[in-house]
Design a protein around this motif. Structure first.
Motif, PDB file in Angstrom:
ATOM      1  N   SER A 100      -0.751  -0.857   9.505  1.00  0.00           N
ATOM      2  CA  SER A 100      -1.545  -0.421   8.276  1.00  0.00           C
ATOM      3  C   SER A 100      -1.493  -1.700   7.459  1.00  0.00           C
ATOM      4  CB  SER A 100      -0.818   0.669   7.680  1.00  0.00           C
ATOM      5  OG  SER A 100      -0.984   1.809   8.368  1.00  0.00           O
ATOM      6  N   CYS A 101      -0.685  -2.295   7.007  1.00  0.00           N
ATOM      7  CA  CYS A 101      -0.486  -3.427   6.127  1.00  0.00           C
ATOM      8  C   CYS A 101      -1.427  -4.589   6.576  1.00  0.00           C
ATOM      9  CB  CYS A 101       0.807  -3.834   5.864  1.00  0.00           C
ATOM     10  SG  CYS A 101       1.815  -2.588   4.847  1.00  0.00           S
ATOM     11  N   VAL A 102      -1.155  -4.840   7.937  1.00  0.00           N
ATOM     12  CA  VAL A 102      -1.846  -6.141   8.397  1.00  0.00           C
ATOM     13  C   VAL A 102      -3.408  -5.563   8.461  1.00  0.00           C
ATOM     14  CG1 VAL A 102      -1.962  -7.404  10.492  1.00  0.00           C
ATOM     15  CG2 VAL A 102       0.221  -7.001   9.749  1.00  0.00           C
ATOM     16  N   ARG A 103      -3.703  -4.465   8.928  1.00  0.00           N
ATOM     17  CA  ARG A 103      -5.092  -4.247   9.149  1.00  0.00           C
ATOM     18  C   ARG A 103      -5.483  -4.057   7.715  1.00  0.00           C
ATOM     19  NH1 ARG A 103      -7.621  -2.415  13.271  1.00  0.00           N
ATOM     20  NH2 ARG A 103      -8.579  -0.684  12.227  1.00  0.00           N
ATOM     21  N   ALA A 104      -5.101  -3.713   6.498  1.00  0.00           N
ATOM     22  CA  ALA A 104      -5.534  -3.665   5.192  1.00  0.00           C
ATOM     23  C   ALA A 104      -6.090  -5.157   4.939  1.00  0.00           C
ATOM     24  CB  ALA A 104      -4.535  -2.901   4.246  1.00  0.00           C
ATOM     25  N   ILE A 107      -8.316  -6.902   8.425  1.00  0.00           N
ATOM     26  CA  ILE A 107      -9.741  -6.047   8.732  1.00  0.00           C
ATOM     27  C   ILE A 107     -10.481  -5.696   7.164  1.00  0.00           C
ATOM     28  CG2 ILE A 107     -10.396  -4.003   9.938  1.00  0.00           C
ATOM     29  CD1 ILE A 107      -9.242  -5.858  11.685  1.00  0.00           C
ATOM     30  N   PHE A 108      -9.845  -5.098   6.422  1.00  0.00           N
ATOM     31  CA  PHE A 108     -10.438  -4.554   5.111  1.00  0.00           C
ATOM     32  C   PHE A 108     -10.667  -5.683   4.105  1.00  0.00           C
ATOM     33  CE2 PHE A 108      -9.164  -0.884   7.874  1.00  0.00           C
ATOM     34  CZ  PHE A 108     -10.518  -0.075   8.000  1.00  0.00           C
ATOM     35  N   GLY A 109      -9.708  -6.803   4.090  1.00  0.00           N
ATOM     36  CA  GLY A 109      -9.808  -7.818   3.130  1.00  0.00           C
ATOM     37  C   GLY A 109      -9.172  -7.532   1.803  1.00  0.00           C
ATOM     38  N   VAL A 110      -8.338  -6.289   1.921  1.00  0.00           N
ATOM     39  CA  VAL A 110      -7.308  -6.160   0.692  1.00  0.00           C
ATOM     40  C   VAL A 110      -6.314  -7.264   0.583  1.00  0.00           C
ATOM     41  CG1 VAL A 110      -5.663  -4.357  -0.063  1.00  0.00           C
ATOM     42  CG2 VAL A 110      -7.436  -3.780   1.312  1.00  0.00           C
ATOM     43  N   ASP A 111      -6.469  -7.703  -0.955  1.00  0.00           N
ATOM     44  CA  ASP A 111      -5.422  -8.753  -1.448  1.00  0.00           C
ATOM     45  C   ASP A 111      -4.456  -8.213  -2.283  1.00  0.00           C
ATOM     46  OD1 ASP A 111      -8.216 -11.024  -1.732  1.00  0.00           O
ATOM     47  OD2 ASP A 111      -6.882 -10.870  -0.189  1.00  0.00           O
ATOM     48  N   ARG A 112      -4.704  -7.081  -3.195  1.00  0.00           N
ATOM     49  CA  ARG A 112      -3.925  -6.443  -3.732  1.00  0.00           C
ATOM     50  C   ARG A 112      -3.933  -4.843  -3.682  1.00  0.00           C
ATOM     51  NH1 ARG A 112      -6.942  -9.675  -7.348  1.00  0.00           N
ATOM     52  NH2 ARG A 112      -5.977 -11.640  -7.523  1.00  0.00           N
ATOM     53  N   ALA A 113      -2.915  -4.151  -3.742  1.00  0.00           N
ATOM     54  CA  ALA A 113      -2.943  -2.779  -3.635  1.00  0.00           C
ATOM     55  C   ALA A 113      -1.866  -2.147  -4.231  1.00  0.00           C
ATOM     56  CB  ALA A 113      -2.947  -2.641  -2.136  1.00  0.00           C
ATOM     57  N   GLY A 133       0.684 -10.202   3.380  1.00  0.00           N
ATOM     58  CA  GLY A 133      -0.081 -11.050   2.370  1.00  0.00           C
ATOM     59  C   GLY A 133      -0.600 -10.391   1.427  1.00  0.00           C
ATOM     60  N   ILE A 134      -0.380  -9.202   1.150  1.00  0.00           N
ATOM     61  CA  ILE A 134      -0.829  -8.219   0.128  1.00  0.00           C
ATOM     62  C   ILE A 134      -0.040  -8.190  -1.350  1.00  0.00           C
ATOM     63  CG2 ILE A 134      -1.587  -5.789  -0.485  1.00  0.00           C
ATOM     64  CD1 ILE A 134      -2.232  -5.450   2.409  1.00  0.00           C
ATOM     65  N   ASP A 135      -0.519  -8.410  -2.446  1.00  0.00           N
ATOM     66  CA  ASP A 135       0.233  -8.277  -3.593  1.00  0.00           C
ATOM     67  C   ASP A 135       0.292  -6.696  -3.838  1.00  0.00           C
ATOM     68  OD1 ASP A 135       1.328  -8.304  -5.945  1.00  0.00           O
ATOM     69  OD2 ASP A 135      -0.606  -9.168  -6.964  1.00  0.00           O
ATOM     70  N   ALA A 136       1.521  -6.109  -3.279  1.00  0.00           N
ATOM     71  CA  ALA A 136       1.538  -4.842  -3.441  1.00  0.00           C
ATOM     72  C   ALA A 136       2.622  -4.282  -4.404  1.00  0.00           C
ATOM     73  CB  ALA A 136       2.207  -4.581  -2.087  1.00  0.00           C
ATOM     74  N   TYR A 137       2.216  -3.259  -5.019  1.00  0.00           N
ATOM     75  CA  TYR A 137       3.032  -2.433  -6.106  1.00  0.00           C
ATOM     76  C   TYR A 137       3.043  -0.945  -5.476  1.00  0.00           C
ATOM     77  CZ  TYR A 137       3.160   0.333 -10.343  1.00  0.00           C
ATOM     78  OH  TYR A 137       3.601   1.184 -11.590  1.00  0.00           O
ATOM     79  N   GLY A 138       4.098  -0.423  -5.685  1.00  0.00           N
ATOM     80  CA  GLY A 138       4.234   0.877  -4.944  1.00  0.00           C
ATOM     81  C   GLY A 138       4.623   1.952  -5.900  1.00  0.00           C
ATOM     82  N   ARG A 179     -13.581  -7.660  11.386  1.00  0.00           N
ATOM     83  CA  ARG A 179     -13.598  -7.314   9.868  1.00  0.00           C
ATOM     84  C   ARG A 179     -14.609  -6.228   9.495  1.00  0.00           C
ATOM     85  NH1 ARG A 179     -11.183 -10.872   5.829  1.00  0.00           N
ATOM     86  NH2 ARG A 179     -11.602  -9.839   3.843  1.00  0.00           N
ATOM     87  N   GLU A 180     -14.107  -5.363   8.553  1.00  0.00           N
ATOM     88  CA  GLU A 180     -14.988  -4.084   7.958  1.00  0.00           C
ATOM     89  C   GLU A 180     -15.202  -4.384   6.741  1.00  0.00           C
ATOM     90  OE1 GLU A 180     -13.580  -0.463   9.240  1.00  0.00           O
ATOM     91  OE2 GLU A 180     -13.098  -1.165  11.284  1.00  0.00           O
ATOM     92  N   ARG A 181     -16.679  -4.095   6.305  1.00  0.00           N
ATOM     93  CA  ARG A 181     -16.898  -4.210   4.899  1.00  0.00           C
ATOM     94  C   ARG A 181     -16.647  -2.706   4.079  1.00  0.00           C
ATOM     95  NH1 ARG A 181     -19.415  -7.632   2.466  1.00  0.00           N
ATOM     96  NH2 ARG A 181     -20.329  -6.215   1.205  1.00  0.00           N
ATOM     97  N   GLY A 182     -16.037  -1.847   4.677  1.00  0.00           N
ATOM     98  CA  GLY A 182     -15.622  -0.682   3.987  1.00  0.00           C
ATOM     99  C   GLY A 182     -15.153  -0.925   2.336  1.00  0.00           C
ATOM    100  N   VAL A 183     -14.041  -1.488   2.367  1.00  0.00           N
ATOM    101  CA  VAL A 183     -13.382  -1.590   1.130  1.00  0.00           C
ATOM    102  C   VAL A 183     -14.262  -2.515   0.199  1.00  0.00           C
ATOM    103  CG1 VAL A 183     -11.518  -2.867  -0.250  1.00  0.00           C
ATOM    104  CG2 VAL A 183     -10.960  -1.510   1.790  1.00  0.00           C
TER     105      VAL A 183
END
Length: 192
Positions: A100-104, A107-113, A133-138, A179-183
């Motif tokens: 999920s994290c790697v695909r985010a 694939i989806f271009g998520v940098d922060r979540a 590689g995602i700047d993540a907060y939980g 790569r998907e453009r959904g996000v």
């Protein structure tokens, strides 16, 4: 509910799928996660952390069997709670937290979540998304300690070992894909 990490500036929510059970179920601990992802921002109470609203929700989970579809079950719930459908993006190949994290990211271009998951799972999810590689907060959602909760907590012991190996060896997800453009499209819709 516990909050971990410092909030990213451009917020996107990544909901990591719990065991959903029946997609039509309207209560229970699985859907507490989705209520957190979709809920309005009430006035802040003194001494409580400020809540925030996200612009896009990426729901990620398992869809490997016809009768089991975590992303669509989460989407249905969120739309029913008033989240605009064009702000929800589904990832049907989030078979585990690492995938999920790697695909985010890839694939989806998520940098922060902002990650929304079970309280016992959130620390591992943050660590894996940061490693990806995602700047993540939980936001870990606490739940009633029922049989499912105890199963998840026990499973977490073994999942932590797998997470350490994932972080060390950084394997590709089961399905990486293009790569998907959904996000990006959902963010553009949110800006209008």
């Amino acid at each position: 509910m516990c909050r971990l990490g410092s909030r990213p500036a451009r917020v996107r929510s990544l909901v990591l799928a719990p065991y959903i059970g029946q997609p039509t179920r309207s209560g229970g601990w699985s859907f507490a996660l989705l209520r957190q992802a979709s809920g309005p921002s009430p006035p802040r109470k003194p001494g409580r952390p400020r809540r925030f609203r996200v612009k896009v929700v990426l729901v990620t989970g398992d869809n490997s069997r016809e009768e089991y579809d975590e992303p669509d079950a989460m989407r249905t719930f969120l739309v029913g709670k008033g989240v605009p459908d064009d702000r929800i993006v589904s990832d049907f190949a989030g078979f585990d937290t690492w995938d999920s994290c790697v695909r985010a990211k890839k694939i989806f271009g998520v940098d922060r979540a902002v990650l929304v998951s079970q309280g016992f799972h959130i620390r591992r999810a943050i660590a894996l998304c940061r490693e990806a590689g995602i700047d993540a907060y939980g936001v870990g959602v606490d739940a009633e300690h029922d049989v499912t909760w105890y199963y998840g907590g026990a499973r977490e012991v073994f999942a932590a070992g797998k997470a350490a190996l994932d972080a060390l060896f950084e394997p590709d997800p089961h399905f990486l894909g293009p790569r998907e453009r959904g996000v990006a499209d959902a963010l553009a819709a949110a800006s209008r």
